[in-house]
Design a protein around this motif. Structure first.
Motif, PDB file in Angstrom:
ATOM      1  N   LEU A   1     -14.410   7.551  -4.060  1.00 37.40           N
ATOM      2  CA  LEU A   1     -14.099   6.829  -2.828  1.00 37.40           C
ATOM      3  C   LEU A   1     -12.667   6.320  -2.872  1.00 37.40           C
ATOM      4  N   TRP A   2     -12.004   6.388  -1.723  1.00 39.47           N
ATOM      5  CA  TRP A   2     -10.671   5.810  -1.598  1.00 39.47           C
ATOM      6  C   TRP A   2     -10.809   4.326  -1.276  1.00 39.47           C
ATOM      7  N   ILE A   3     -10.157   3.496  -2.085  1.00 42.77           N
ATOM      8  CA  ILE A   3     -10.160   2.060  -1.829  1.00 42.77           C
ATOM      9  C   ILE A   3      -8.726   1.593  -1.606  1.00 42.77           C
ATOM     10  N   ARG A   4      -8.604   0.511  -0.861  1.00 45.24           N
ATOM     11  CA  ARG A   4      -7.299  -0.091  -0.598  1.00 45.24           C
ATOM     12  C   ARG A   4      -7.263  -1.488  -1.211  1.00 45.24           C
ATOM     13  N   LEU A   5      -6.111  -1.819  -1.761  1.00 37.97           N
ATOM     14  CA  LEU A   5      -5.899  -3.144  -2.339  1.00 37.97           C
ATOM     15  C   LEU A   5      -4.815  -3.832  -1.521  1.00 37.97           C
ATOM     16  N   PRO A   6      -5.198  -4.529  -0.447  1.00 32.00           N
ATOM     17  CA  PRO A   6      -4.197  -5.143   0.433  1.00 32.00           C
ATOM     18  C   PRO A   6      -3.522  -6.349  -0.237  1.00 32.00           C
ATOM     19  N   ASN A   7      -2.241  -6.526   0.108  1.00 32.92           N
ATOM     20  CA  ASN A   7      -1.455  -7.680  -0.361  1.00 32.92           C
ATOM     21  C   ASN A   7      -1.362  -7.751  -1.885  1.00 32.92           C
ATOM     22  N   LEU A   8      -1.466  -6.597  -2.543  1.00 35.88           N
ATOM     23  CA  LEU A   8      -1.296  -6.576  -3.991  1.00 35.88           C
ATOM     24  C   LEU A   8       0.198  -6.602  -4.310  1.00 35.88           C
ATOM     25  N   GLY A   9       0.594  -7.505  -5.196  1.00 39.28           N
ATOM     26  CA  GLY A   9       2.007  -7.618  -5.548  1.00 39.28           C
ATOM     27  C   GLY A   9       2.573  -6.307  -6.064  1.00 39.28           C
ATOM     28  N   LEU A  10       3.838  -6.013  -5.701  1.00 38.40           N
ATOM     29  CA  LEU A  10       4.450  -4.741  -6.091  1.00 38.40           C
ATOM     30  C   LEU A  10       4.605  -4.623  -7.603  1.00 38.40           C
ATOM     31  N   GLN A  11       4.626  -5.751  -8.314  1.00 34.44           N
ATOM     32  CA  GLN A  11       4.758  -5.689  -9.769  1.00 34.44           C
ATOM     33  C   GLN A  11       3.504  -5.133 -10.434  1.00 34.44           C
ATOM     34  N   TYR A  12       2.403  -5.000  -9.650  1.00 32.13           N
ATOM     35  CA  TYR A  12       1.148  -4.480 -10.205  1.00 32.13           C
ATOM     36  C   TYR A  12       0.875  -3.036  -9.772  1.00 32.13           C
ATOM     37  N   TRP A  13       1.911  -2.341  -9.273  1.00 33.82           N
ATOM     38  CA  TRP A  13       1.707  -0.993  -8.752  1.00 33.82           C
ATOM     39  C   TRP A  13       1.930   0.094  -9.803  1.00 33.82           C
ATOM     40  N   GLY A  14       2.159  -0.265 -11.019  1.00 38.98           N
ATOM     41  CA  GLY A  14       2.299   0.736 -12.071  1.00 38.98           C
ATOM     42  C   GLY A  14       0.972   1.441 -12.330  1.00 38.98           C
ATOM     43  N   LYS A  15       1.041   2.675 -12.832  1.00 35.06           N
ATOM     44  CA  LYS A  15      -0.173   3.463 -13.050  1.00 35.06           C
ATOM     45  C   LYS A  15      -1.111   2.794 -14.044  1.00 35.06           C
ATOM     46  N   LYS A  16      -0.543   2.279 -15.144  1.00 37.37           N
ATOM     47  CA  LYS A  16      -1.400   1.639 -16.145  1.00 37.37           C
ATOM     48  C   LYS A  16      -2.044   0.380 -15.586  1.00 37.37           C
TER      49      LYS A  16
ATOM     50  N   TYR B   1       1.871   8.026  -1.188  1.00 39.87           N
ATOM     51  CA  TYR B   1       2.625   6.877  -0.682  1.00 39.87           C
ATOM     52  C   TYR B   1       2.625   5.722  -1.679  1.00 39.87           C
ATOM     53  N   THR B   2       1.516   5.559  -2.396  1.00 41.70           N
ATOM     54  CA  THR B   2       1.472   4.518  -3.426  1.00 41.70           C
ATOM     55  C   THR B   2       2.372   4.890  -4.598  1.00 41.70           C
ATOM     56  N   LYS B   3       2.382   6.163  -4.953  1.00 42.44           N
ATOM     57  CA  LYS B   3       3.212   6.619  -6.063  1.00 42.44           C
ATOM     58  C   LYS B   3       4.695   6.465  -5.748  1.00 42.44           C
ATOM     59  N   ASP B   4       5.100   6.814  -4.509  1.00 41.10           N
ATOM     60  CA  ASP B   4       6.516   6.761  -4.129  1.00 41.10           C
ATOM     61  C   ASP B   4       6.938   5.406  -3.581  1.00 41.10           C
ATOM     62  N   ARG B   5       5.981   4.469  -3.415  1.00 40.79           N
ATOM     63  CA  ARG B   5       6.261   3.133  -2.868  1.00 40.79           C
ATOM     64  C   ARG B   5       6.856   3.210  -1.464  1.00 40.79           C
ATOM     65  N   THR B   6       6.444   4.183  -0.670  1.00 39.85           N
ATOM     66  CA  THR B   6       6.966   4.314   0.692  1.00 39.85           C
ATOM     67  C   THR B   6       6.109   3.567   1.711  1.00 39.85           C
ATOM     68  N   ARG B   7       4.941   3.125   1.304  1.00 40.80           N
ATOM     69  CA  ARG B   7       4.093   2.276   2.147  1.00 40.80           C
ATOM     70  C   ARG B   7       3.561   1.171   1.249  1.00 40.80           C
ATOM     71  N   VAL B   8       4.000  -0.055   1.523  1.00 33.28           N
ATOM     72  CA  VAL B   8       3.713  -1.142   0.588  1.00 33.28           C
ATOM     73  C   VAL B   8       2.743  -2.166   1.167  1.00 33.28           C
ATOM     74  N   GLN B   9       2.073  -1.820   2.297  1.00 35.55           N
ATOM     75  CA  GLN B   9       1.082  -2.765   2.837  1.00 35.55           C
ATOM     76  C   GLN B   9      -0.128  -2.878   1.918  1.00 35.55           C
ATOM     77  N   PHE B  10      -0.480  -1.796   1.251  1.00 37.86           N
ATOM     78  CA  PHE B  10      -1.629  -1.789   0.342  1.00 37.86           C
ATOM     79  C   PHE B  10      -1.467  -0.629  -0.633  1.00 37.86           C
ATOM     80  N   ALA B  11      -2.082  -0.788  -1.798  1.00 37.22           N
ATOM     81  CA  ALA B  11      -2.146   0.299  -2.774  1.00 37.22           C
ATOM     82  C   ALA B  11      -3.440   1.069  -2.535  1.00 37.22           C
TER      83      ALA B  11
END
Length: 493
Positions: free
Chosen positions: A213-228, A246-256
């Motif tokens: 399932l695809w899940i979204r993590l809204p308002n997650l700080g950008l410092q937590y967007w690393g793969k690990k 989009y999450t990998k390239d950080r081109t949409r930052v509303q949610f991961a």
């Protein structure tokens, strides 16, 4: 011309023939030449010394040939029918089965299967996977085309539909199957396709315990967007698989956006907790793009328990019998029929004609009543003149509603297509409106109530509602809603 004398068999001939024929039959069974036509002729002549007439011998020879020809024709016909039955069909002798005596124990017949053959069959299906689309029951041919389009280049041996919306796909080898399983995150019509390897102990109904399932993590700080970091965070929900582009390239930052394989439960997790870089406990919200529908009755997908066909539905309570009252116009064999609920309204018919029924209506629980005339006009201008005359003579002392199929137009814009509305068509209807001091009711919906349903369409408004003395009626707003051909008119009082 002299008639040819018909010869009959002599009494002594039959007995002699019976004896010699039995001997001749023995010789035929031994393979002798006694069955030839020449010897038949010879033994017939010898056994009947008094039958010197050659015609009888010829008759016997002819009978012998006719019998042989009939046998030959019968064999030919049998071969022809068999060829028709087997024509174009290859008989598969490999599919022939053989009988095996079962073992009887305690009165029960028990079959012992060939374990080596079972193992061979199991090995032949190891290169297969089982697929199911969650939340949809896709037609077999449609889903097969989808499978061949995305996996056809890998080499598909067979696609077979199973039960409960499951589809088996067999590949050339186990290595190809493993490649499909590793990259099996596919979707059909934005619904996930669950892919599992086939196994002998696979439960076809309960084979799906977890889904991607695809899940979204809204308002997650950008410092937590690393793969690990994302892997650690979503591991509390399920097994992390991948992140989107989009999450990998950080081109949409509303949610991961993360794809997670997780078990299907009635109450999926809506939040999870983690400790941030300051040692604080943080609660993170989870949004699901789609959740599968699961039946609680037998664990299947695609419907809820209330829609499950396997659940025995409780019998509906007997509905309350509705009491109706009817009245009809007697002068034209029920051309107009009134039907009402006595629980809500009382109707008293005052007069009726071929084209109208006039009555007084009293609503249950209200003090005021009103007159109503239900109309079904004739199809011709001359025939409707009796209707206008009857309505003009109606004596009313309170609110009056006149409604029905007048089969007449009241205005020039009441027809579209065909002949334009003429002045002669409007003369009688407009004259009645003026003399009776009635007016049209406020209306909504379709402008026309009739059509000829032909290629050259004609639309007309021949159903009308007129009112008189509106001030004496209830203070509610009266309104006519026209639904065209589905329902002629509805009046709200």
């Amino acid at each position: 011309m002299a008639k040819r004398k018909k010869l009959g068999r002599r009494p002594g001939l039959k007995a002699a023939l019976d004896v010699r024929c039995s001997e001749q039959q023995v010789d035929l069974e031994r393979g002798s030449d006694a069955g030839s036509t020449a010897e038949l002729e010879q033994f017939v002549v010898q056994s009947t010394p008094d039958m010197n007439n050659r015609e009888e011998v010829d008759s016997l020879k002819s009978a012998r040939r006719s019998w042989a020809e009939e046998v030959e024709n019968l064999q030919s016909a049998s071969q022809h029918h068999w060829q028709q039955f087997t024509g174009g069909k290859a008989l598969n002798y490999d599919a022939k089965l053989s009988y095996t005596e079962p073992v009887v124990r305690e009165g029960r017949k028990i079959a012992h299967i060939d374990l080596e053959e079972v193992k061979l069959e199991e090995e032949s299906w190891k290169s297969s996977v089982i697929c199911v689309v969650l939340g949809a029951n896709v037609p077999a041919l449609v889903f097969e085309g989808f499978i061949r389009r995305i996996w056809g280049h890998l080499g598909i041996v067979q696609v077979a539909r199973m039960t409960k919306g499951l589809t088996m796909v067999k590949f050339n080898d186990v290595a190809t199957r493993d490649e499909v399983l590793e990259n099996a995150m596919i979707q059909f019509d934005r619904k996930p396709v669950i892919v599992r390897p086939w196994s002998a102990d696979l439960n076809m109904i309960r084979m799906v315990k977890s889904v991607p399932l695809w899940i979204r993590l809204p308002n997650l700080g950008l410092q937590y967007w690393g793969k690990k970091t994302l892997s650690v965070l979503v591991s509390s929900v399920g097994n992390p698989i991948l992140i989107d582009k989009y999450t990998k390239d950080r081109t949409r930052v509303q949610f991961a956006r993360v794809l997670v394989e997780m078990e299907i439960t009635d109450k999926p997790e809506r939040t999870f907790w983690f400790v941030n870089e300051y040692g604080q406990l943080v609660e993170q919200e989870i949004e699901y793009e789609w959740l599968p529908v699961k039946c609680k009755h037998y664990g299947g997908f695609g419907h809820i328990m209330a829609e499950c066909k396997k659940v025995e539905k409780p019998k509906e309570a007997a509905k309350e019998k509705v009491s109706h009252q009817t009245a009809e116009s007697n002068k034209m064999e029920g051309r107009i029929l009134l039907l009402w609920r006595k629980k809500f309204v009382n109707i008293e018919v005052i007069e009726d004609s071929k084209q109208h029924v006039h009555c007084v209506i009293k609503m249950i629980g209200q003090k005021k009543d009103f007159f109503a005339s239900f109309v079904y006009g004739a199809n011709t201008v001359e025939g409707r003149r009796d209707l206008w005359s009857a309505l003009s003579k109606t004596n009313v002392t309170k609110a009056w509603v006149i409604l029905g199929d007048f089969n007449a137009v009241f205005n020039h814009d009441d027809r579209q297509g065909g002949n334009a509305v003429s002045a002669s068509e409007l003369e009688d209807s407009n004259d009645w409106v003026v003399k009776s001091s009635v007016g049209p009711m406020k209306r909504t919906g379709s402008n026309f109530t009739w059509t000829n349903k032909q290629n050259s369409r004609i639309f007309s408004r021949i159903d009308h509602v007129s009112i008189m003395r509106i001030g004496l009626m209830t203070s509610r707003t009266l309104q006519l809603t026209s639904l065209g051909r589905l329902a002629r008119i509805i009046v709200f009082v």
